[in-house]
Design a protein around this motif. Structure first.
Motif, PDB file in Angstrom:
ATOM      1  N   UNK A 171       0.820  -1.232  -0.047  1.00 32.14           N
ATOM      2  CA  UNK A 171       0.182  -0.163   0.018  1.00 32.14           C
ATOM      3  C   UNK A 171       1.013   1.178  -0.108  1.00 32.14           C
ATOM      4  N   UNK A 172       0.623   2.095  -0.918  1.00 30.04           N
ATOM      5  CA  UNK A 172       1.591   3.400  -1.174  1.00 30.04           C
ATOM      6  C   UNK A 172       0.882   4.709  -0.551  1.00 30.04           C
ATOM      7  N   UNK A 173      -0.600   4.421  -0.376  1.00 25.77           N
ATOM      8  CA  UNK A 173      -1.188   5.139   0.333  1.00 25.77           C
ATOM      9  C   UNK A 173      -2.766   4.976   0.521  1.00 25.77           C
ATOM     10  N   UNK A 174      -3.338   5.730   1.513  1.00 27.27           N
ATOM     11  CA  UNK A 174      -4.689   5.417   1.723  1.00 27.27           C
ATOM     12  C   UNK A 174      -5.579   6.538   1.536  1.00 27.27           C
ATOM     13  N   UNK A 175      -6.573   6.466   0.939  1.00 30.08           N
ATOM     14  CA  UNK A 175      -7.483   7.496   0.504  1.00 30.08           C
ATOM     15  C   UNK A 175      -9.021   7.211   1.198  1.00 30.08           C
ATOM     16  N   UNK A 176      -9.903   8.155   1.338  1.00 32.80           N
ATOM     17  CA  UNK A 176     -10.970   7.999   1.794  1.00 32.80           C
ATOM     18  C   UNK A 176     -11.916   6.888   0.724  1.00 32.80           C
ATOM     19  N   UNK A 177     -12.587   5.929   1.145  1.00 26.66           N
ATOM     20  CA  UNK A 177     -13.370   5.122   0.093  1.00 26.66           C
ATOM     21  C   UNK A 177     -14.260   5.781  -0.422  1.00 26.66           C
ATOM     22  N   UNK A 178     -14.262   5.884  -1.942  1.00 25.62           N
ATOM     23  CA  UNK A 178     -15.177   6.522  -2.816  1.00 25.62           C
ATOM     24  C   UNK A 178     -16.594   5.694  -2.668  1.00 25.62           C
ATOM     25  N   UNK A 179     -16.622   4.642  -2.102  1.00 25.34           N
ATOM     26  CA  UNK A 179     -17.680   3.796  -2.034  1.00 25.34           C
ATOM     27  C   UNK A 179     -17.526   3.143  -0.524  1.00 25.34           C
ATOM     28  N   UNK A 221      -8.305   0.293  -4.041  1.00 24.21           N
ATOM     29  CA  UNK A 221      -9.105   1.197  -4.875  1.00 24.21           C
ATOM     30  C   UNK A 221      -8.610   1.452  -6.076  1.00 24.21           C
ATOM     31  N   UNK A 222      -7.342   1.428  -6.385  1.00 23.27           N
ATOM     32  CA  UNK A 222      -6.354   1.624  -7.547  1.00 23.27           C
ATOM     33  C   UNK A 222      -5.158   0.870  -7.427  1.00 23.27           C
ATOM     34  N   UNK A 223      -4.769   0.404  -8.708  1.00 26.76           N
ATOM     35  CA  UNK A 223      -3.375  -0.376  -8.860  1.00 26.76           C
ATOM     36  C   UNK A 223      -2.511   0.504  -9.411  1.00 26.76           C
ATOM     37  N   UNK A 224      -1.565   1.015  -9.054  1.00 26.92           N
ATOM     38  CA  UNK A 224      -0.634   1.966  -9.464  1.00 26.92           C
ATOM     39  C   UNK A 224       0.610   1.227 -10.188  1.00 26.92           C
ATOM     40  N   UNK A 225       0.963   0.143  -9.525  1.00 25.38           N
ATOM     41  CA  UNK A 225       2.006  -0.433 -10.395  1.00 25.38           C
ATOM     42  C   UNK A 225       1.892  -2.062 -10.272  1.00 25.38           C
ATOM     43  N   UNK A 226       1.986  -2.779 -11.346  1.00 24.62           N
ATOM     44  CA  UNK A 226       1.582  -4.173 -11.308  1.00 24.62           C
ATOM     45  C   UNK A 226       2.752  -5.026 -10.552  1.00 24.62           C
ATOM     46  N   UNK A 227       2.396  -6.205  -9.989  1.00 26.51           N
ATOM     47  CA  UNK A 227       3.088  -7.182  -9.573  1.00 26.51           C
ATOM     48  C   UNK A 227       3.402  -8.238 -10.310  1.00 26.51           C
ATOM     49  N   UNK A 271      -0.537  -0.419  -4.432  1.00 30.37           N
ATOM     50  CA  UNK A 271      -1.926  -0.272  -4.668  1.00 30.37           C
ATOM     51  C   UNK A 271      -2.357   1.018  -3.814  1.00 30.37           C
ATOM     52  N   UNK A 272      -3.458   1.583  -3.802  1.00 27.91           N
ATOM     53  CA  UNK A 272      -4.177   2.476  -3.239  1.00 27.91           C
ATOM     54  C   UNK A 272      -5.245   1.849  -2.385  1.00 27.91           C
ATOM     55  N   UNK A 273      -5.283   2.223  -1.104  1.00 28.25           N
ATOM     56  CA  UNK A 273      -6.424   1.312  -0.133  1.00 28.25           C
ATOM     57  C   UNK A 273      -7.199   2.331   0.176  1.00 28.25           C
ATOM     58  N   UNK A 274      -8.618   1.868  -0.005  1.00 25.87           N
ATOM     59  CA  UNK A 274      -9.718   2.892   0.550  1.00 25.87           C
ATOM     60  C   UNK A 274      -9.818   2.435   2.156  1.00 25.87           C
TER      61      UNK A 274
END
Length: 205
Positions: free
Chosen positions: A166-174, A182-188, A201-204
Motif C-alpha cells: 500500500x503506497x497510500x490510503x484515501x477515503x473510500x469512494x464507496x 481502490x486503484x493499482x498503481x504498479x503491477x506485481x 496499490x491504493x487502499x480505501x
C-alpha cells in the motif's frame, strides 16, 4: 571213595560260596557304574541346559543389536530421502529464479509498454497499435516461458499486506471499498513461486 565224597561236597560248597560272592561283587560294581552313569548323564543334561540358556541370551542380544541397527538404518534412510527432496526443491527453485535480476530489470520495460499502449491508442493509428501490441505480447510470452507471471490484482480486491504494497490510503469512494484496493498503481510479478515485485496499490479507508 566214601572218604572223597565229603571232601567233594566241601569243595562244591566253597566254590558255590565264592561264585555267590563274585556275583554279588559284580552286581555291586554294576550298580556303582549305573550310579556313575546317571551322575554323568545328569551333569551332561545340566551342561546342555546351561549351554541352551547361554545361546538364548546371546540370540536375544543379537536380535536387540539387529533391531538397533535396523532403526538406525531407517532413520538414516528417512534423513537421506528428506535431504534429496529438499535439495531437489532448492535446485528447481534455483533454476526458476536464476535469472531473477534480469527479470527484475525487464519489469520497467513492461511498464513502459503498458504506458505506451495507452498513449498509442489515443492516436487511433491501428497499424501502430497493432505493431506495438505484437512486440509487447512477444516479449511477455518470452518472459512467461522463463517463469515470469503477472499477479492478478484489481480494484475491489481485499487488501492483503502479505502480497500487496500500500503506497497510500484515501477515503473510500464507496462504502464497499473500505479496506479494499481502490486503484493499482504498479503491477506485481512472480518468478516461479517467489514474488519479485509486489503490486503497489491504493487502499480505501
Amino acid at each position: 571213595m566214601a572218604v572223597l565224597l565229603p571232601f567233594a561236597k566241601q569243595i562244591r560248597k566253597t566254590m558255590s560260596s565264592e561264585n555267590k560272592e563274585e556275583t554279588l561283587h559284580e552286581n555291586e560294581e554294576h550298580k556303582a557304574q549305573d550310579v556313575q552313569g546317571a551322575e554323568h548323564e545328569a551333569e551332561d543334561n545340566a551342561s546342555s541346559a546351561e549351554a541352551a540358556e547361554t545361546n538364548e541370551d546371546e540370540l536375544a542380544k543379537y536380535q536387540a543389536d539387529l533391531e538397533k541397527e535396523k532403526d538406525k538404518f531407517l532413520r538414516l534412510f528417512a534423513d537421506f530421502e528428506n535431504y534429496k527432496r529438499r535439495t531437489s526443491k532448492e535446485r528447481v527453485e534455483l533454476f526458476k529464479t536464476a535469472g531473477q535480476e534480469v527479470m527484475q530489470a525487464m519489469l520497467p520495460v513492461l511498464d513502459d509498454f503498458d504506458r505506451a499502449m495507452v498513449e498509442i491508442e489515443k492516436a487511433k493509428d491501428k497499424n501502430l497499435v497493432k505493431g506495438v501490441e505484437l512486440i509487447s505480447n512477444k516479449l511477455r510470452e518470452t518472459l512467461k516461458a522463463k517463469g515470469l507471471k503477472q499477479m492478478e490484482v484489481q480494484a475491489g480486491d481485499a487488501f492483503d499486506a502479505d502480497v500487496h504494497e500500500a503506497i497510500t490510503q484515501i477515503p473510500a469512494p464507496q462504502e464497499d471499498l473500505k479496506g479494499k484496493i481502490v486503484d493499482v498503481v504498479e503491477k506485481g510479478y512472480e518468478l516461479g513461486e517467489r514474488i519479485i515485485r509486489y503490486p503497489k496499490v491504493v487502499v480505501g479507508q
